[in-house]
Design a protein around this motif. Structure first.
Motif, short mmCIF file in Angstrom:
data_model
loop_
_atom_site.label_atom_id
_atom_site.label_comp_id
_atom_site.label_asym_id
_atom_site.label_seq_id
_atom_site.Cartn_x
_atom_site.Cartn_y
_atom_site.Cartn_z
N ILE A 43 1.90 1.45 -3.88
CA ILE A 43 0.93 1.61 -4.97
C ILE A 43 -0.44 2.08 -4.48
O ILE A 43 -1.36 2.23 -5.29
CB ILE A 43 0.78 0.32 -5.78
N GLY A 44 -0.60 2.31 -3.20
CA GLY A 44 -1.88 2.73 -2.67
C GLY A 44 -2.69 1.57 -2.12
O GLY A 44 -2.55 0.43 -2.58
N ALA A 45 -3.57 1.86 -1.16
CA ALA A 45 -4.31 0.81 -0.47
C ALA A 45 -5.26 0.05 -1.39
O ALA A 45 -5.39 -1.17 -1.28
CB ALA A 45 -5.07 1.41 0.71
N ASP A 46 -5.96 0.77 -2.26
CA ASP A 46 -6.94 0.11 -3.13
C ASP A 46 -6.29 -0.92 -4.03
O ASP A 46 -6.76 -2.07 -4.14
CB ASP A 46 -7.68 1.15 -3.98
N LYS A 47 -5.20 -0.53 -4.70
CA LYS A 47 -4.52 -1.46 -5.59
C LYS A 47 -3.83 -2.57 -4.81
O LYS A 47 -3.77 -3.71 -5.27
CB LYS A 47 -3.51 -0.71 -6.45
N ALA A 48 -3.33 -2.24 -3.64
CA ALA A 48 -2.67 -3.26 -2.81
C ALA A 48 -3.66 -4.34 -2.42
O ALA A 48 -3.33 -5.53 -2.43
CB ALA A 48 -2.06 -2.62 -1.56
N TRP A 49 -4.87 -3.95 -2.07
CA TRP A 49 -5.90 -4.93 -1.74
C TRP A 49 -6.31 -5.73 -2.98
O TRP A 49 -6.45 -6.95 -2.92
CB TRP A 49 -7.12 -4.25 -1.14
N ALA A 108 0.83 -1.21 0.00
CA ALA A 108 0.00 0.00 0.00
C ALA A 108 0.86 1.25 0.00
O ALA A 108 0.49 2.27 -0.60
CB ALA A 108 -0.94 0.00 1.20
N GLY A 109 2.01 1.18 0.66
CA GLY A 109 2.92 2.32 0.68
C GLY A 109 3.53 2.60 -0.69
O GLY A 109 3.98 3.71 -0.95
#
Length: 201
Positions: A158-164, A155-156
């Motif tokens: 690529i961002g939380a949404d894409k990480a999920w 998440a750090g």
């Protein structure tokens, strides 16, 4: 959590009593297990944009079989091999080697593997690996910790949404299956050991 507890893991029951032989056997087992980890990382099933490896299964089984101390030592040896540039990780050498790869998108999951082995080994040291329910609960928690570390790291980047979307969701069901397999494997291994006359110390 006491680190001084006598290990009740499967491997601890079969190690030689002699200190020198015991250390040599542990070293041999650790090196052999890093080979298994590397092979499991390269064994992939491709589902869309996601590569599913057998590595989490291997980490859980190694931790539960070896116990906490030897399990963690084995995972740290594996990480050291990767840091030195050996192509032991899933995406090496295609996506980089050494620290450059380890600091990339999979960095959190690699850290999570060490935590996962520690938790599975902690459970085995207490004899939980005789019960698929107890061991399964511990392994499920270990899986959640590993996923949380991987998610936070990714998440750090690529961002939380894409990480999920790419780093967690596709792995939930496959990893639950791996947890169940590992939790059932260990009691079966103990049954085999008892059949060979090793009942545990």
């Amino acid at each position: 959590m006491s680190l001084a507890i006598a290990s009740k893991s499967l491997v601890s029951q079969t190690l030689p009593r002699n200190a020198t032989q015991r250390l040599a056997t542990q070293l041999f087992l650790a090196i052999g297990a890093t080979v298994i980890l590397a092979l499991s990382a390269k064994t992939r099933v491709v589902l869309g944009p996601v590569d599913l490896s057998l590595q989490t299964l291997a980490v859980l089984v190694i931790g539960a079989t070896f116990g906490m101390r030897l399990g963690v030592a084995t995972l740290l040896l594996y990480m050291a091999e990767g840091a030195m540039g050996l192509p032991v990780f899933q995406g090496t050498p295609e996506k980089g080697i050494g620290f450059a790869y380890m600091m990339g998108p999979t960095g959190g999951y690699l850290l999570g593997f060490v935590a996962m082995a520690a938790m599975a080994g902690w459970a085995a040291d207490r004899g939980w690996d005789r019960s698929p329910l107890k061991l399964g609960g511990a392994m499920l928690f270990a899986e959640m910790v590993m996923m949380a570390l991987g998610f936070a790291w990714l998440a750090g980047l690529i961002g939380a949404d894409k990480a999920w979307q790419f780093g967690v969701a596709p792995f939930i069901l496959p990893d639950l299956i791996k947890v169940a397999l590992a939790a059932c494997f260990m009691p079966a291994a103990w049954a085999l050991l008892r059949g060979l006359g090793v009942s545990g110390r």
